[in-house]
Design a protein around this motif. Structure first.
Motif, PDB file in Angstrom:
ATOM      1  N   UNK A 365       0.871  -1.175   0.000  1.00  0.00           N
ATOM      2  CA  UNK A 365       0.000   0.000   0.000  1.00  0.00           C
ATOM      3  C   UNK A 365       0.904   1.220   0.000  1.00  0.00           C
ATOM      4  N   UNK A 366       0.988   1.908  -1.123  1.00  0.00           N
ATOM      5  CA  UNK A 366       1.869   3.081  -1.207  1.00  0.00           C
ATOM      6  C   UNK A 366       3.311   2.680  -0.979  1.00  0.00           C
ATOM      7  N   UNK A 367       3.954   3.365  -0.025  1.00  0.00           N
ATOM      8  CA  UNK A 367       5.380   3.099   0.198  1.00  0.00           C
ATOM      9  C   UNK A 367       5.635   1.991   1.196  1.00  0.00           C
ATOM     10  N   UNK A 368       4.552   1.491   1.793  1.00  0.00           N
ATOM     11  CA  UNK A 368       4.749   0.463   2.815  1.00  0.00           C
ATOM     12  C   UNK A 368       4.059  -0.836   2.419  1.00  0.00           C
ATOM     13  N   UNK A 369       4.537  -1.916   2.970  1.00  0.00           N
ATOM     14  CA  UNK A 369       3.867  -3.202   2.730  1.00  0.00           C
ATOM     15  C   UNK A 369       3.532  -3.815   4.080  1.00  0.00           C
ATOM     16  N   UNK A 370       2.324  -4.363   4.141  1.00  0.00           N
ATOM     17  CA  UNK A 370       1.862  -4.990   5.377  1.00  0.00           C
ATOM     18  C   UNK A 370       1.994  -6.499   5.193  1.00  0.00           C
ATOM     19  N   UNK A 371       2.661  -7.127   6.134  1.00  0.00           N
ATOM     20  CA  UNK A 371       2.920  -8.563   6.025  1.00  0.00           C
ATOM     21  C   UNK A 371       2.190  -9.316   7.127  1.00  0.00           C
ATOM     22  N   UNK A 372       1.572 -10.441   6.761  1.00  0.00           N
ATOM     23  CA  UNK A 372       1.003 -11.334   7.770  1.00  0.00           C
ATOM     24  C   UNK A 372       1.566 -12.726   7.556  1.00  0.00           C
ATOM     25  N   UNK A 373       2.034 -13.325   8.629  1.00  0.00           N
ATOM     26  CA  UNK A 373       2.619 -14.665   8.548  1.00  0.00           C
ATOM     27  C   UNK A 373       1.842 -15.602   9.457  1.00  0.00           C
ATOM     28  N   UNK A 374       1.519 -16.792   8.949  1.00  0.00           N
ATOM     29  CA  UNK A 374       0.782 -17.754   9.763  1.00  0.00           C
ATOM     30  C   UNK A 374       1.404 -19.134   9.655  1.00  0.00           C
ATOM     31  N   UNK A 383       7.409 -17.709  14.135  1.00  0.00           N
ATOM     32  CA  UNK A 383       7.197 -16.641  13.155  1.00  0.00           C
ATOM     33  C   UNK A 383       7.362 -15.246  13.762  1.00  0.00           C
ATOM     34  N   UNK A 384       7.137 -15.113  15.073  1.00  0.00           N
ATOM     35  CA  UNK A 384       7.345 -13.810  15.720  1.00  0.00           C
ATOM     36  C   UNK A 384       8.809 -13.399  15.546  1.00  0.00           C
ATOM     37  N   UNK A 385       9.703 -14.372  15.773  1.00  0.00           N
ATOM     38  CA  UNK A 385      11.132 -14.095  15.650  1.00  0.00           C
ATOM     39  C   UNK A 385      11.503 -13.839  14.186  1.00  0.00           C
ATOM     40  N   UNK A 386      10.936 -14.641  13.297  1.00  0.00           N
ATOM     41  CA  UNK A 386      11.225 -14.478  11.862  1.00  0.00           C
ATOM     42  C   UNK A 386      10.793 -13.080  11.401  1.00  0.00           C
ATOM     43  N   UNK A 387       9.580 -12.671  11.786  1.00  0.00           N
ATOM     44  CA  UNK A 387       9.077 -11.349  11.359  1.00  0.00           C
ATOM     45  C   UNK A 387       9.921 -10.225  11.957  1.00  0.00           C
ATOM     46  N   UNK A 388      10.325 -10.412  13.212  1.00  0.00           N
ATOM     47  CA  UNK A 388      11.128  -9.383  13.880  1.00  0.00           C
ATOM     48  C   UNK A 388      12.483  -9.232  13.171  1.00  0.00           C
ATOM     49  N   UNK A 389      13.145 -10.365  12.958  1.00  0.00           N
ATOM     50  CA  UNK A 389      14.495 -10.302  12.371  1.00  0.00           C
ATOM     51  C   UNK A 389      14.460  -9.845  10.910  1.00  0.00           C
ATOM     52  N   UNK A 390      13.569 -10.462  10.126  1.00  0.00           N
ATOM     53  CA  UNK A 390      13.526 -10.107   8.698  1.00  0.00           C
ATOM     54  C   UNK A 390      13.036  -8.670   8.542  1.00  0.00           C
ATOM     55  N   UNK A 391      12.101  -8.261   9.402  1.00  0.00           N
ATOM     56  CA  UNK A 391      11.578  -6.896   9.355  1.00  0.00           C
ATOM     57  C   UNK A 391      12.692  -5.898   9.619  1.00  0.00           C
ATOM     58  N   UNK A 399       6.736  -8.585  14.561  1.00  0.00           N
ATOM     59  CA  UNK A 399       6.632  -9.336  15.815  1.00  0.00           C
ATOM     60  C   UNK A 399       5.314 -10.072  15.861  1.00  0.00           C
ATOM     61  N   UNK A 400       4.896 -10.479  17.045  1.00  0.00           N
ATOM     62  CA  UNK A 400       3.620 -11.181  17.194  1.00  0.00           C
ATOM     63  C   UNK A 400       3.773 -12.459  17.993  1.00  0.00           C
ATOM     64  N   UNK A 401       3.111 -13.515  17.519  1.00  0.00           N
ATOM     65  CA  UNK A 401       3.152 -14.806  18.206  1.00  0.00           C
ATOM     66  C   UNK A 401       3.928 -15.814  17.357  1.00  0.00           C
ATOM     67  N   UNK A 402       4.250 -16.969  17.979  1.00  0.00           N
ATOM     68  CA  UNK A 402       5.002 -17.995  17.243  1.00  0.00           C
ATOM     69  C   UNK A 402       4.265 -18.405  15.967  1.00  0.00           C
ATOM     70  N   UNK A 403       2.933 -18.566  16.070  1.00  0.00           N
ATOM     71  CA  UNK A 403       2.172 -19.093  14.932  1.00  0.00           C
ATOM     72  C   UNK A 403       1.437 -18.016  14.132  1.00  0.00           C
ATOM     73  N   UNK A 404       1.450 -16.799  14.616  1.00  0.00           N
ATOM     74  CA  UNK A 404       0.760 -15.713  13.901  1.00  0.00           C
ATOM     75  C   UNK A 404       1.506 -14.426  14.167  1.00  0.00           C
ATOM     76  N   UNK A 405       2.159 -13.919  13.139  1.00  0.00           N
ATOM     77  CA  UNK A 405       2.966 -12.726  13.341  1.00  0.00           C
ATOM     78  C   UNK A 405       2.809 -11.814  12.133  1.00  0.00           C
ATOM     79  N   UNK A 406       3.435 -10.652  12.203  1.00  0.00           N
ATOM     80  CA  UNK A 406       3.295  -9.731  11.089  1.00  0.00           C
ATOM     81  C   UNK A 406       4.417  -8.721  11.084  1.00  0.00           C
ATOM     82  N   UNK A 407       4.464  -7.918  10.049  1.00  0.00           N
ATOM     83  CA  UNK A 407       5.475  -6.874   9.957  1.00  0.00           C
ATOM     84  C   UNK A 407       4.983  -5.769   9.039  1.00  0.00           C
ATOM     85  N   UNK A 408       5.584  -4.607   9.213  1.00  0.00           N
ATOM     86  CA  UNK A 408       5.385  -3.498   8.275  1.00  0.00           C
ATOM     87  C   UNK A 408       6.765  -3.211   7.698  1.00  0.00           C
ATOM     88  N   UNK A 409       6.873  -3.202   6.383  1.00  0.00           N
ATOM     89  CA  UNK A 409       8.187  -3.016   5.760  1.00  0.00           C
ATOM     90  C   UNK A 409       8.092  -2.016   4.598  1.00  0.00           C
TER      91      UNK A 409
END
Ligand code: C5P
Ligand code: C5P
Length: 429
Positions: A365-374, A383-391, A399-409
């Motif tokens: 969306x515009x200059x940002x992308x919203x990511x959801x990981x499940x 996935x919380x760790x994956x989203x945090x590190x990759x983000x 960040x988020x939970x092990x099985x449901x996380x997200x990021x803004x990039x």
């Protein structure tokens, strides 16, 4: 089992007594809206004034006066640096895994993880808010609303949630009806518009009619009026359909656990209430969902209209992006160029079509992308760790939970981000 959490929650009483005005910042999803409503109801009953704002996360601005009491609900624990900077007295009511120390004296941090409880599956923000509300006064009638939040976060009726359910049944506010968990409405509509379970009937009207013929059920009949025999046939047929779709095994437990009926709420079926509140949140009408939790019937019809429109749009979108799913080494993903459907698309695709690898949905969306990981428990990926590190690697945040996380990039870093997520998932799995 909630004793330690209650003891922590009791520390919040001093802040509530000290202030007449409270600013509640809560998350815009069903767990956040219900948590905010539970806290607000407890405050109203104490004669306190409050203002509530619904946020997508703590990336957004939190405005307050130094003399206010700030309550962050369904957020805060994963963003210790942001919370540390808030100058006002603060209560965090959250269930996300705390990621660091909050450097702040005037803080009460109520989180199941800090009380030795499982906040990922067994107590949500709404359940934590319920515990808090019940040290502020007798707010046991809010048990049903607490469970709606837990359902929204796909939690289990175990641990803290089971205790709230038991308390709700004992005090007469909740009833559990056996049989399949579907919306309490005409069977045809319930099957078509259900998102949990997602049954893939949308746009397949002939298939749906054929399904109804085979189970020998009149689609115009109300789901609550099915005979035991019809309910049994329908449950089996639904389970078979989910098996053929390749659904995650955990789904079966969820849909066979019966229907939680909320005797004091405007929408009595807890799953329906959750979906309606979710739809309101998704179309930035959080306050309608909030009003339903406060038992204000003025907006009930409007809220159902929003739910119907939102759900059909989402089902259309699911059908539209199905062919765009790409496969990495250890993940599957889809990149969408518009809309804000990343979160429900990721949830449905990972639970119903592709439970064998983490699923990542990106909407730019515009200059940002919203990511959801499940993901799910069988995948052994945090996935919380994956989203945090990759983000962080691409200049975003996650960040988020092990099985449901997200990021803004940043939008121009999506490909790099996906490669990094794939690499991290391979190294963890
Ligand atoms: O911010 P929060 O923790 O409330 O968001 C969790 C999100 O993850 C919800 O949208 C929920 O539906 C989703 N979820 C999921 N599968 C799980 C747990 C949560 O899709 N097992
Ligand atoms: O937005 P979505 O439903 O995918 O969020 C899943 C989980 O990841 C939620 O618990 C949310 O609070 C968390 N999240 C986060 N930081 C972000 C985006 C999502 O901690 N930037």
């Amino acid at each position: 089992m909630l004793d330690i959490l209650k003891a922590i929650a009791r520390e919040g009483i001093k802040f509530v007594e000290k202030h007449d005005f409270v600013r509640i910042f809560t998350h815009y999803d069903p767990d956040g809206i219900t948590a905010g409503a539970i806290i607000a109801t407890a405050l109203i009953r104490l004669g306190k004034d409050f203002q509530v704002r619904f946020l997508k996360g703590l990336n957004e601005e939190v405005e307050y006066d130094k003399d206010d009491l700030v309550i962050l609900s369904d957020m805060g624990s994963g963003y210790p640096d942001v919370v540390s900077k808030i100058e006002a007295d603060t209560i965090v009511v959250d269930h996300h895994i705390p990621t660091g120390r909050i450097e702040k004296d005037n803080l009460v941090h109520i989180n199941p993880h800090l009380a030795g409880l499982d906040g990922t599956y067994e107590l949500s923000a709404s359940g934590t808010a319920y515990v808090f509300a019940n040290v502020l006064g007798d707010n046991r009638d809010l048990a049903g609303i607490a469970l709606v939040g837990a359902i929204g976060d796909k939690q289990k009726m175990k641990g803290g949630n089971a205790e709230i359910l038991r308390e709700g049944i004992e005090s007469g506010y909740i009833e559990v009806k056996s049989g399949l968990s579907l919306h309490s409405m005409k069977v045809r509509e319930a099957l078509m518009l259900s998102l949990e379970p997602f049954l893939d009937f949308y746009g397949k009207e002939d298939e749906l009619e054929d399904f109804l013929r085979k189970v020998r059920i009149d689609g115009d009949k109300d789901f609550e009026e099915l005979s035991d025999e019809e309910m049994y046939r329908l449950s089996n047929a639904v389970a078979l359909r989910l098996l053929k779709m390749n659904a995650y095994t955990g789904v079966f437990n969820d849909i066979m656990r019966g229907r939680i009926i909320l005797k004091s709420e405007l929408i009595r079926n807890a799953v329906t209430m959750c979906d309606v509140i979710n739809a309101c949140g998704r179309v930035t009408a959080c306050s309608l969902g909030f009003a339903l939790c406060l038992r204000d019937s003025k907006y009930l019809n409007k809220a159902f209209e929003i739910w119907r429109n939102y759900t059909t749009e989402l089902l259309e979108r699911i059908n539209a992006v199905r062919d765009d799913v790409r496969e990495g080494f250890c993940i599957r993903y889809v990149i969408m160029s518009d809309g804000n459907a990343a979160s429900p698309i990721a949830t449905i695709f990972s639970r119903y079509f592709y439970p064998d690898k983490p699923f990542i949905a990106v909407s730019v969306k515009g200059e940002r992308a919203k990511v959801s990981a499940r993901g799910n428990d069988s995948l052994k990926v945090n996935l919380a760790e994956v989203m945090q590190k990759a983000g962080e690697k691409v200049g975003g945040r996650g960040g988020g939970h092990r099985v449901a996380a997200g990021a803004i990039i940043p939008a121009d870093k999506v490909e790099e981000f996906i490669s990094e997520v794939d690499r991290l998932c391979c190294s963890q799995g």
